[in-house]
Design a protein around this motif. Structure first.
Motif, PDB file in Angstrom:
ATOM      1  N   GLN A  11      18.668  60.790  30.327  1.00 29.40           N
ATOM      2  CA  GLN A  11      19.844  60.907  31.176  1.00 29.40           C
ATOM      3  C   GLN A  11      19.970  62.313  31.757  1.00 29.40           C
ATOM      4  N   GLU A  58      22.795  64.804  33.558  1.00 26.80           N
ATOM      5  CA  GLU A  58      24.242  64.953  33.705  1.00 26.80           C
ATOM      6  C   GLU A  58      24.557  66.158  34.591  1.00 26.80           C
ATOM      7  N   GLU A  74      28.905  64.545  33.493  1.00 27.88           N
ATOM      8  CA  GLU A  74      28.926  63.150  33.929  1.00 27.88           C
ATOM      9  C   GLU A  74      27.507  62.663  34.201  1.00 27.88           C
ATOM     10  N   PRO A  75      27.133  61.481  33.689  1.00 28.51           N
ATOM     11  CA  PRO A  75      25.799  60.938  33.968  1.00 28.51           C
ATOM     12  C   PRO A  75      25.612  60.700  35.470  1.00 28.51           C
TER      13      PRO A  75
END
Length: 244
Positions: free
Chosen positions: A63, A65, A69-70
């Motif tokens: 992921q 970010e 926030e992703p």
């Protein structure tokens, strides 16, 4: 810096090319007002990581970010929208065009009927060069008349169009003279002073230790050490070569 939400974070990011593991479960954080150096031997995964952040490559897993926030950075334009600007080794400049035209290359300001707003672009270019303390004879000087260091500086200035928050610099001092390198390192320090987060990819440990707040080592596509800039050459080299 710890405890604060980073501008950019990679969480367990991997990237495969068929059976080749270019990145494996890599973690990286970059905060505002911070220069993070990424070092490692050839094939360690540095440029692959830079291209993932720049939206040139998508991670196979893991992921990314931004501000906690992703996000999915599916293209360079999406990266720009998220506040990520990148400079790769092939500077993508037009030597026949002047400084202003190169700073706004692909992002030209246009008015009615598509006419270029030359005056505004000149003014903005001068302001950007001043922000970074870049010394150029004139914003109308063709790039072919500038030194390699000045060209690199112009491309760094171009990253500030669109007011990014994260800048990725891939080997910005490669093939520069000692004096030109010193100037470019000054511009990188200025990016930090302006509040940006900077990822600096370099083979030159002297450059890295001169301007970085933190040094992250990649080896065979994996994290292999995190060091303060005060770490010795020997400590960093041991992590790069696997001796540590």
């Amino acid at each position: 810096m710890r405890g604060r939400t980073p501008l950019l974070a990679l969480r367990q990011v991997s990237r495969y090319f068929g059976a080749v593991e270019a990145l494996v479960d890599v973690d990286l954080e970059v905060h505002a007002h911070e220069v993070v150096a990424l070092v490692g031997d050839n094939g360690a995964g540095k440029s692959t990581l830079a291209k993932v952040v720049a939206g040139v490559l998508s991670p196979s897993s893991g992921q990314v970010e931004v501000d906690g926030e992703p996000v999915t950075i599916s293209s360079p334009s999406v990266a720009n929208q998220l506040g990520v600007a990148s400079v790769f080794q092939d500077l993508a400049v037009c030597e026949n065009l002047d400084v202003t035209a190169n700073v706004f290359l692909g992002q030209e300001l246009r008015g009615r009927a598509g006419l270029l707003r030359d005056g505004e672009m000149e003014t903005e270019t001068r302001a950007l060069l001043e922000h970074l303390t870049i010394r150029i004879p004139s914003v109308r000087t063709p790039l072919r008349h500038l030194s390699a260091g000045q060209r690199q500086a112009v491309v760094i200035a171009r990253t500030l169009i669109g007011q990014p928050r994260i800048v990725v610099l891939d080997e910005p001092t490669a093939a520069l003279s000692v004096a030109q390198t010193a100037e470019v390192l000054t511009h990188i320090q200025r990016l930090r002073e302006l509040g940006l987060g900077v990822i600096l990819i370099s083979h030159n440990l002297n450059d890295v230790r001169a301007v970085s707040d933190r040094i992250e080592v990649l080896r065979h596509g994996r994290n292999n050490g995190s060091f303060p800039a005060s770490a010795t050459h020997e400590e960093i080299l041991a992590a790069i070569t696997g001796a540590a």
